[in-house]
Design an enzyme around this catalytic site. Structure first.
Site, short mmCIF file in Angstrom:
data_model
loop_
_atom_site.label_atom_id
_atom_site.label_comp_id
_atom_site.label_asym_id
_atom_site.label_seq_id
_atom_site.Cartn_x
_atom_site.Cartn_y
_atom_site.Cartn_z
N HIS A 237 0.52 -0.74 -2.25
CA HIS A 237 1.80 -0.37 -2.87
C HIS A 237 2.03 -1.17 -4.14
O HIS A 237 1.58 -2.32 -4.26
CB HIS A 237 2.97 -0.54 -1.89
CG HIS A 237 3.26 -1.95 -1.50
ND1 HIS A 237 4.14 -2.76 -2.20
CD2 HIS A 237 2.82 -2.71 -0.47
CE1 HIS A 237 4.23 -3.94 -1.60
NE2 HIS A 237 3.44 -3.95 -0.56
N ASP B 196 5.21 -1.65 -5.64
CA ASP B 196 6.54 -2.24 -5.82
C ASP B 196 6.59 -3.67 -5.30
O ASP B 196 5.79 -4.08 -4.46
CB ASP B 196 7.62 -1.40 -5.14
CG ASP B 196 7.46 -1.32 -3.63
OD1 ASP B 196 6.34 -1.06 -3.16
OD2 ASP B 196 8.46 -1.52 -2.91
N GLU C 77 7.36 0.65 -0.85
CA GLU C 77 7.02 0.10 0.46
C GLU C 77 8.00 -0.99 0.86
O GLU C 77 8.37 -1.11 2.04
CB GLU C 77 5.58 -0.45 0.43
CG GLU C 77 5.02 -0.82 1.79
CD GLU C 77 5.24 -2.28 2.18
OE1 GLU C 77 4.85 -2.65 3.30
OE2 GLU C 77 5.80 -3.05 1.37
N GLU C 78 8.43 -1.79 -0.09
CA GLU C 78 9.29 -2.93 0.22
C GLU C 78 10.68 -2.52 0.70
O GLU C 78 11.38 -3.33 1.31
CB GLU C 78 9.43 -3.85 -1.01
CG GLU C 78 8.13 -4.49 -1.46
CD GLU C 78 7.58 -5.51 -0.47
OE1 GLU C 78 8.21 -5.72 0.59
OE2 GLU C 78 6.52 -6.09 -0.75
N ASP D 257 -3.00 -5.01 2.09
CA ASP D 257 -1.62 -5.47 1.91
C ASP D 257 -1.31 -6.66 2.81
O ASP D 257 -0.17 -6.90 3.17
CB ASP D 257 -0.66 -4.31 2.21
CG ASP D 257 0.79 -4.61 1.87
OD1 ASP D 257 1.03 -5.52 1.05
OD2 ASP D 257 1.68 -3.95 2.43
N HIS E 277 7.60 -12.61 -1.35
CA HIS E 277 9.03 -12.34 -1.53
C HIS E 277 9.82 -13.55 -2.02
O HIS E 277 11.05 -13.58 -1.88
CB HIS E 277 9.69 -11.81 -0.24
CG HIS E 277 9.12 -10.51 0.24
ND1 HIS E 277 9.71 -9.78 1.25
CD2 HIS E 277 8.02 -9.81 -0.13
CE1 HIS E 277 8.99 -8.68 1.47
NE2 HIS E 277 7.96 -8.69 0.63
#
Length: 406
Positions: free
Chosen positions: A76, A78, A171-172, A194, A376
């Site tokens: 992904h 994002d 995805e997030e 991922d 994150h």
């Protein structure tokens, strides 16, 4: 273009997704990177197309053997909205010596806080400058897949079956596969690239739900509030107090589930609370949702029906039962890691991936490591040599499947 150059190019493109919006993708800027990936694939000579409505990029590398098994790889683009992904300034620390890595604004990436840094002494650490996240989740995976494609194009002597590639947005925010076309993708089995640290291999994840709670209070002058006032903010706090203290993400690991108070906003008149509910075991997952519902009902019995309204929505389920009939995906990934000198570390995902939902849509999809850590947050980093090992693992998996008989 080499692996590091790709990674640095991708993390500098702002692709932060936005929670709780209806549009898809949630932010148009994600298409900037998706469009670039589509363009780069076509420039390599890889047949690639971008879905202009939803942003997905689908690509195919034709087989050069008679293997009928079609193998896919997905990442992904994002990044999380927990910390800004705009104006990322990657910082490279070559030959890491085991000490503190100084970041901007007085911040320090330190093994005192993150002991796993010491596993990377002598290696190259790529971090942000501490003012943003880095974006290794999942642009390290994106870079690995793109470099894999370039390697296969440049080295036709590498035998492989038909290879499918996809890049997804959102995805997030839990919507990465909302419009993913499994039939168009066309793989028999796939891997999301991922994961986290070196050797991680995952095919179990949380069962997941979100709970959105609205509390309706009764606001009156505090001087004459006795027997009348219902303080919505206090009722929201009471809801939290009814949940098991030990089932807090700060106290759990491994297969232990939790209730996570994601956000709370309120005043006397009204309050809004958002939770996520997680457990690997489906029965325990259902029990958590039932407990949450009972807590809400208790508060409505106490303060009046309609005081607390909760909407609980399932997000995804544990992919284990969908992957186990295709356990060769896990076993072959282990073999590939061992061939490149990496010890497989099979762990449950304490979260979810696009692969969780795709597995329930008929595409079994374990998750491979990328060499990233501390996702994150401002202290996110990737270990270049471990990202390289992720690439080597992917190439070995492809070699194994060149002779695979389903």
């Amino acid at each position: 273009m080499e692996l590091l150059e790709r990674f640095l190019q991708y993390v500098k493109i702002d692709t932060e997704s936005i929670p709780d919006v209806e549009q898809y993708p949630s932010s148009e800027k994600q298409k900037n990177l998706l469009s670039l990936l589509n363009e780069q694939l076509n420039q390599m000579g890889v047949q690639s197309a971008m879905d202009n409505n939803y942003g997905y990029v689908y690509a195919t590398i034709p087989a050069n053997t008679d293997c009928a098994y079609k193998l896919g790889f997905i990442s992904h683009v994002d990044t999380s909205s927990a910390v800004s992904g705009k104006d990322v300034k990657p910082q490279i620390t070559a030959g890491y010596d085991g000490g503190d890595i100084k970041l901007a604004e007085g911040r320090v990436l330190s093994p005192k806080d993150f002991p796993e840094l010491l596993n990377s002494v002598g290696k190259t650490i790529i971090s942000s400058d501490g003012t943003t996240l880095l974006g290794a989740d999942d642009k390290a995976g994106v870079a690995v897949i793109m470099q894999m494609a370039q390697t296969l194009v440049n080295n036709p002597q590498i035998k492989h079956g038909e290879i499918k590639i996809a890049f997804t947005p959102d995805e997030e925010v839990g919507r990465g596969t909302d419009f993913f076309d499994v039939t168009r993708f066309g793989a028999d089995g796939a891997y999301t690239v991922d994961g986290g640290g070196l050797g991680e291999l995952e095919y179990e994840n949380f069962n997941a739900a979100s709970a959105k709670v609205n509390v309706c209070g009764k606001s009156v002058h505090p001087g004459s509030a006795k027997g009348i006032m219902i303080n919505a903010a206090l009722v929201a706090m009471e809801l939290q107090s009814l949940l098991p203290v030990e089932q807090n993400p700060a106290y759990t690991d491994g297969y232990e589930g939790f209730f996570y108070l994601e956000s709370i906003r309120g005043e006397c008149d009204s309050a809004q609370v958002n939770y996520i509910i997680r457990d690997h075991d489906h029965k325990k997952f259902q029990a958590k949702k039932d407990l949450f519902t009972k807590a809400v009902q208790y508060l409505n019995d106490k303060y009046g029906n309609g005081t607390v309204c909760a909407e609980i929505t399932d997000s995804y389920y544990n992919m284990k039962e969908m992957v186990e009939p295709h356990i060769h995906l896990v076993e072959n990934a282990k073999t590939a890691m061992e061939r490149v000198g990496v010890k497989p570390v099979v762990v449950p995902i304490r979260g979810g991936t696009d692969g969780a939902r795709l597995s329930y849509e008929g595409l079994p999809c374990p998750n491979l490591f990328t060499g990233g850590h501390n996702f994150h947050g401002r202290y996110e980093y990737a270990v270049l040599e471990d990202v390289q090992k992720s690439l080597e693992t992917v190439l070995q998996i492809i070699s194994i499947y060149a002779d695979f008989k389903a």
